[in-house]
Design a protein around this motif. Structure first.
Motif, PDB file in Angstrom:
ATOM      1  N   PHE A   4       0.791  -1.220   0.000  1.00  0.00           N
ATOM      2  CA  PHE A   4       0.000   0.000   0.000  1.00  0.00           C
ATOM      3  C   PHE A   4       0.826   1.274   0.000  1.00  0.00           C
ATOM      4  O   PHE A   4       0.303   2.363   0.238  1.00  0.00           O
ATOM      5  CB  PHE A   4      -0.938  -0.013   1.213  1.00  0.00           C
ATOM      6  N   ASP A   6       2.582   4.557   0.505  1.00  0.00           N
ATOM      7  CA  ASP A   6       2.491   5.565   1.569  1.00  0.00           C
ATOM      8  C   ASP A   6       1.037   5.917   1.895  1.00  0.00           C
ATOM      9  O   ASP A   6       0.723   7.039   2.244  1.00  0.00           O
ATOM     10  CB  ASP A   6       3.259   6.824   1.167  1.00  0.00           C
ATOM     11  N   SER A   7       0.143   4.941   1.801  1.00  0.00           N
ATOM     12  CA  SER A   7      -1.257   5.183   2.144  1.00  0.00           C
ATOM     13  C   SER A   7      -1.528   4.755   3.583  1.00  0.00           C
ATOM     14  O   SER A   7      -0.714   4.082   4.213  1.00  0.00           O
ATOM     15  CB  SER A   7      -2.190   4.418   1.198  1.00  0.00           C
ATOM     16  N   ARG A  32      -4.524   5.063  -5.701  1.00  0.00           N
ATOM     17  CA  ARG A  32      -5.572   4.589  -4.792  1.00  0.00           C
ATOM     18  C   ARG A  32      -5.364   3.101  -4.532  1.00  0.00           C
ATOM     19  O   ARG A  32      -5.016   2.349  -5.437  1.00  0.00           O
ATOM     20  CB  ARG A  32      -6.951   4.826  -5.389  1.00  0.00           C
ATOM     21  N   TYR A  33      -5.602   2.701  -3.278  1.00  0.00           N
ATOM     22  CA  TYR A  33      -5.395   1.313  -2.864  1.00  0.00           C
ATOM     23  C   TYR A  33      -6.654   0.795  -2.189  1.00  0.00           C
ATOM     24  O   TYR A  33      -7.404   1.564  -1.578  1.00  0.00           O
ATOM     25  CB  TYR A  33      -4.211   1.206  -1.894  1.00  0.00           C
ATOM     26  N   ALA A  65      -7.913   3.600   0.461  1.00  0.00           N
ATOM     27  CA  ALA A  65      -6.997   4.649   0.919  1.00  0.00           C
ATOM     28  C   ALA A  65      -6.281   5.224  -0.296  1.00  0.00           C
ATOM     29  O   ALA A  65      -6.231   4.596  -1.350  1.00  0.00           O
ATOM     30  CB  ALA A  65      -5.990   4.087   1.915  1.00  0.00           C
ATOM     31  N   GLU A  66      -5.717   6.419  -0.112  1.00  0.00           N
ATOM     32  CA  GLU A  66      -5.043   7.091  -1.216  1.00  0.00           C
ATOM     33  C   GLU A  66      -3.618   7.455  -0.836  1.00  0.00           C
ATOM     34  O   GLU A  66      -3.333   7.798   0.320  1.00  0.00           O
ATOM     35  CB  GLU A  66      -5.849   8.313  -1.657  1.00  0.00           C
ATOM     36  N   SER A  67      -2.757   7.379  -1.801  1.00  0.00           N
ATOM     37  CA  SER A  67      -1.341   7.659  -1.599  1.00  0.00           C
ATOM     38  C   SER A  67      -1.139   9.071  -1.054  1.00  0.00           C
ATOM     39  O   SER A  67      -1.751  10.031  -1.527  1.00  0.00           O
ATOM     40  CB  SER A  67      -0.605   7.508  -2.938  1.00  0.00           C
ATOM     41  N   LYS A  69      -2.078  10.310   1.748  1.00  0.00           N
ATOM     42  CA  LYS A  69      -3.096  10.805   2.672  1.00  0.00           C
ATOM     43  C   LYS A  69      -3.096   9.942   3.923  1.00  0.00           C
ATOM     44  O   LYS A  69      -3.043   8.716   3.841  1.00  0.00           O
ATOM     45  CB  LYS A  69      -4.466  10.815   2.001  1.00  0.00           C
TER      46      LYS A  69
END
Length: 196
Positions: A4, A6-7, A32-33, A65-67, A69
């Motif tokens: 993932f 850096d999320s 986005r993950y 989740a988003e990179s 954030k």
């Protein structure tokens, strides 16, 4: 290296909370993950490096989740009991916030009720569930046609669900966590009536 990057999901991965993944990795949107599977809420004590299953799980989990954030903007899951909201918030910690869309389907709340529950710095939509899956119930809640998702892969389905959920605005009656504990019913045995 975390799947993932850096999320906010990398924290949960590092804590070994992500169990039995159906999907785990990048979605169809760059940066986005997503994760679908189970989330460990309370770990069993370890004895002599023996790996034991978690004592409490959130099931049928969908996370996005988003990179770059620090928080998770979307979560949906099934909880056997409303009271598991407490260990859920403790497990997620600072990766949830007031801006996220968090939907919980709980087995032991009245089938005629729907609530919003502010707790742990976030607000949770709490809905009943009986025999259906959290996935199907969520599609109904968000008015997403199942046929629209059939040709999409799992990551792209998560994208579509998340993009619809972040625009979801509904005003269910607000109750406190403590009030929810008073109103919840008994916890059923998930293994009853299963053939041996």
């Amino acid at each position: 290296m975390s799947v993932f990057a850096d999320s906010a999901l990398s924290k949960l991965e590092a804590e070994q909370r992500l169990f039995n993944p159906v999907f785990k990795g990048p979605t169809g949107v760059a940066g986005r993950y997503g994760f679908r599977g189970e989330l460990a809420l309370k770990f069993a004590p370890k004895f002599a490096d023996e790996a034991r299953p978690p004592e409490i799980l959130a099931e049928q989990v969908m996370l996005v989740a988003e990179s770059g954030k620090p928080t998770i903007p979307f979560l949906c899951c099934y909880l056997l009991s409303f009271e598991y909201l407490r260990p859920l918030v403790e497990a997620l910690g600072d990766v949830i916030d007031e801006h996220g869309k968090y939907v919980l389907f709980c087995n032991n709340i009245d089938l005629s009720t729907r609530y919003t529950v502010p707790y742990g710095g976030a607000t949770f939509y709490v809905l009943p569930i009986d025999e259906a899956t959290a996935y199907n119930e969520l599609l109904d809640l968000l008015y997403i046609e199942r046929n629209d998702l059939k040709k999409l892969d799992t990551g792209s389905r998560l994208d579509r669900i998340y993009e619809t959920a972040r625009n979801f605005i509904e005003t269910f009656p607000a109750i406190s966590f403590e009030e929810g504990l008073k109103r919840m019913g008994p916890v059923r045995n998930p293994n009853e009536n299963r053939p041996v």
